[in-house]
Each structure stands twice: as structure tokens, then as C-alpha cells.
Design a protein around this motif. Structure first.
Motif, short mmCIF file in Angstrom:
data_model
loop_
_atom_site.label_atom_id
_atom_site.label_comp_id
_atom_site.label_asym_id
_atom_site.label_seq_id
_atom_site.Cartn_x
_atom_site.Cartn_y
_atom_site.Cartn_z
N ASP A 1 8.58 2.00 -8.38
CA ASP A 1 9.47 0.89 -8.03
C ASP A 1 8.71 -0.42 -8.22
O ASP A 1 7.82 -0.75 -7.43
N PRO A 2 9.01 -1.21 -9.26
CA PRO A 2 8.25 -2.44 -9.52
C PRO A 2 8.42 -3.50 -8.44
O PRO A 2 7.64 -4.45 -8.39
N THR A 3 9.43 -3.36 -7.57
CA THR A 3 9.64 -4.34 -6.52
C THR A 3 8.89 -3.99 -5.24
O THR A 3 8.95 -4.75 -4.26
N TYR A 4 8.22 -2.87 -5.23
CA TYR A 4 7.51 -2.41 -4.03
C TYR A 4 6.39 -3.37 -3.66
O TYR A 4 5.63 -3.84 -4.52
N ILE A 5 6.27 -3.67 -2.39
CA ILE A 5 5.21 -4.53 -1.88
C ILE A 5 4.31 -3.69 -0.97
O ILE A 5 4.76 -3.20 0.07
N ARG A 6 3.07 -3.54 -1.37
CA ARG A 6 2.14 -2.71 -0.61
C ARG A 6 1.67 -3.46 0.64
O ARG A 6 1.33 -4.66 0.55
N PRO A 7 1.67 -2.79 1.78
CA PRO A 7 1.14 -3.44 2.98
C PRO A 7 -0.33 -3.83 2.78
O PRO A 7 -1.07 -3.16 2.06
N LEU A 8 -0.74 -4.93 3.38
CA LEU A 8 -2.13 -5.36 3.25
C LEU A 8 -3.07 -4.28 3.81
O LEU A 8 -2.80 -3.72 4.87
N PRO A 9 -4.13 -3.98 3.10
CA PRO A 9 -5.03 -2.89 3.53
C PRO A 9 -5.88 -3.29 4.74
O PRO A 9 -6.08 -4.47 5.02
N THR A 10 -6.38 -2.27 5.41
CA THR A 10 -7.31 -2.49 6.51
C THR A 10 -8.67 -2.92 5.96
O THR A 10 -8.92 -2.84 4.75
#
Length: 376
Positions: A196-205
Motif C-alpha cells: 500500500d503506497p499510502t501506508y505511513i509507518r509509525p516512528l520507530p523506537t
């Protein structure tokens, strides 16, 4: 009653009409198969790498487009594809286990193919019951509810992903070291292996950032080394780069076609129940001599994988056999099986075509209504 209420009522009726999934019963059947065998993992990886690297090396010595060259090229692609899919196994391994296996895999495959293990951490969202099939799931698109254009573009994206990844590793990576704003954008939009090109990954730890920086730096140095070789060595790197690009495209296309058959992709309405998620996933337990080529390391048992995400790939055939023998006749798991990948992809194509027809009919009806209203 509104359309939404009607749909909700139908969904509730369907849910109550279906037998529930007894996870406790299923787990009892496969409880002794949940532990991965390091010997199998190491042997499979090293033998596959030896075959793939040898075939890749000898491709350039064969006459162009000869049977030998094509055969060696395809063999190398299949082996590298198999090796790449180990990333799927590693993400489900318990933290702190198989440490050396992860390191060696990244050295042999993850870094050279610019797909270090950190890009697949988000796969776990695909298995979270409240995320599956939603906008928080980067590995799901409602392709069964959209037109065929999305299926075509999805497969054709295999040709453009390699240069995009090279740009990300060679150009953007060093820029993220000096620009926090760019680093945040790259980590959230350009650091995940998703569909899904619109997916936004949560900021990593903070811990994940350290791993990401180490692995992306290695990818940067790999790309930089090849770039320097192109400038200094001259002619030789170009055939290598072309072969590497075609290998990457072939591996990506194999995985894209496999992905089309992994689910039914019917959901476009938000959160799904576990039973709906299971029935939306597909197993291909038949003809292992061919399904193992396009669905290596257990990916041909995708419904089984969603039932037991940590089940190691080498035990999946036995686990599936036991479940089919011991589960009740009306168990929903039995509905997840297909014979061929071709049938799964064709079914998705036909459903997408039917959606196009319905949408076209609705547009014609809307235009006719506008025309009638104007005439009145």
C-alpha cells in the motif's frame, strides 16, 4: 433501514451462521510443531545461497539468450527469491533468538539486495487483529473491490522499485544523517516493504532506530562501492548491474504474483473479525513440487500462517495435514484451500472486472438520471 444497517445485519447473520474457529483445539493439534529447527534454517539458507550465487556467476559465461543462460538466470532468481522470503520467517521469530542467523542473512541477502530486515518489521501490523485490512496494514489493499488497473499496476511496479530503492539507499540515507525532518519522512514513508503506497509507518523506537541506521548505512556503503566501481572499472560493472536489475525485477514480480493469490482482498470496510481474516487468506497445499517454487518458506500456506504466525515454515505441511485430518468437517479452516495460484489470481481478476462493470453501470445510471432531470 439504511444501507449501512442492512450490510451490518447481513454481516452479523453470516458471522453467526459460520462455525467459530477453535484456536485452542487447533493449537492442541500442532503444539509440538511450533519450535523452529536451526539446522534446517541454516542448511536451507546456505545451500540456497550457494546454488543461487553460483548460477548468478555463470550466467555471464553463457551465450546470450541461450537455453543455458536463461536456465541459470531463472535458477538464480528462484534461489534468491527463496532466500529473500526468509525475512518473513525472521520477523516472527522470538526476539533474542536466531541472532547469528539474522546477521548472516543480512550480510548475504538483506544488504546486497537492499532489503535489510528492518524494512519488514511492519509486517507484524498485518497480523494484529485490529489492524488487518485497515489503513494501518501496509500489506493489504482491497484489490477485490477495485478495478483491474490496480492489479496491473501492482505487478508492473516491480520494474520501478529497484531504482527507487537504490535512490533511497544511496542518496536519501546520507541526507537523513543531517536532516531530522527528512529522516522522519524517509522512516515513515520509504522504509517499509509494503504493497500500500499510502501506508505511513509509525516512528520507530530508539532501539529500532539504532538497528535501522546500522543496516541502512551498510546498504549505502554497498551502493557506494558499486557506484565507485562503475566509474573506475568501466565496462565490467554494467553487465553486472543489468543482471542484478533483471534479477531484482524477476524476484519482485514473482512475489507480486504470489501476493495476489495470498488473500481474497475483499475488505474495504475497516476492521475484520479473526474469522473473516482467516477466510480472507488462502492456502495452496497441493502440488508442492511447483507451489514451493512460487511460495517458498511456507508462504503457500498463508491462511495457516495467519492461524499460527510463529509456526516455522518447515513444519507447515505436517501442521496442515494434521488440521485437515482432525478438525471438524465444518471447520472454517477447510474453506481456505485452493489448488493453484492461477485460480486464485483469476478469481481476483474476475471480481475486479465485475466491480468495474458495476461502477460503469452506476455511472451510466447517474448520467441518465441527470439527463432526465434536466429534461424535466
Amino acid at each position: 433501514m439504511s444501507l449501512a444497517d442492512t450490510h451490518s445485519s447481513i454481516s452479523q447473520q453470516r458471522a453467526t451462521a459460520r462455525p467459530e474457529v477453535s484456536l485452542a483445539n487447533a493449537r492442541r493439534i500442532v503444539h509440538d510443531l511450533l519450535k523452529p529447527n536451526p539446522v534446517i534454517f541454516w542448511t536451507d539458507m546456505l545451500v540456497s545461497f550457494a546454488i543461487g550465487a553460483t548460477a548468478f556467476h555463470f550466467v555471464k559465461f553463457c551465450p546470450v539468450f541461450s537455453v543455458a543462460q536463461i536456465g541459470l538466470f531463472l535458477l538464480s532468481c528462484l534461489m534468491f527469491y527463496r532466500l529473500a522470503m526468509f525475512i518473513h520467517e525472521m520477523v516472527h521469530m522470538r526476539t533474542g533468538t536466531f541472532t547469528y542467523f539474522r546477521i548472516v542473512w543480512n550480510i548475504l541477502i538483506g544488504i546486497p539486495f537492499l532489503m535489510p530486515s528492518f524494512v519488514y518489521y511492519t509486517h507484524l501490523d498485518h497480523h494484529r487483529r485490529k489492524h488487518y485490512g485497515t489503513d494501518k496494514d501496509g500489506e493489504y489493499l482491497p484489490m477485490g473491490q477495485t478495478g483491474r488497473w490496480q492489479l496491473i499496476l501492482f505487478v508492473l511496479s516491480s520494474f520501478v522499485i529497484p531504482p527507487i530503492v537504490v535512490f533511497r539507499c544511496l542518496v536519501l540515507t546520507p541526507l537523513t544523517w543531517v536532516s531530522p525532518k527528512l529522516r522522519q519522512f524517509v522512516y515513515t514513508h520509504l522504509s517499509s516493504m509494503i504493497i500500500d503506497p499510502t501506508y505511513i509507518r509509525p516512528l520507530p523506537t530508539a532501539q529500532a532506530v539504532r538497528i535501522m541506521r546500522l543496516q541502512e548505512t551498510a546498504c549505502f556503503l554497498w551502493c557506494l562501492g558499486i557506484a565507485i566501481a562503475v566509474v573506475t572499472v568501466g565496462e565490467y560493472p554494467y553487465p553486472f548491474i543489468l543482471q542484478a536489475y533483471l534479477t531484482g525485477v524477476t524476484v519482485l514480480m514473482l512475489n507480486a504474483i504470489r501476493t495476489l493469490g495470498a488473500h481474497r482482498y475483499n475488505n474495504d470496510e475497516g476492521e475484520m473479525t479473526f474469522l473473516e481474516q482467516l477466510l480472507d487468506s488462502v492456502n495452496y497445499p497441493h502440488r508442492p513440487w511447483i507451489t514451493e517454487l512460487w511460495g517458498p518458506t511456507g508462504t503457500r500456506y498463508h491462511a495457516l500462517h495467519h492461524l499460527f504466525p510463529s509456526l516455522p515454515y518447515h513444519n507447515m505441511p505436517e501442521a496442515h495435514r494434521r488440521l485437515m485430518e482432525q478438525l471438524p468437517e465444518d471447520a472454517p479452516y477447510r474453506q481456505t484451500n485452493r489448488v493453484t495460484l492461477f485460480s486464485g489470481v483469476i478469481d481476483l481478476w474476475r471480481r475486479s472486472k465485475e466491480v468495474e462493470r458495476r461502477n460503469a453501470a452506476q455511472r451510466r445510471a447517474a448520467r441518465q438520471q441527470e439527463t432526465d432531470s434536466a429534461a424535466c
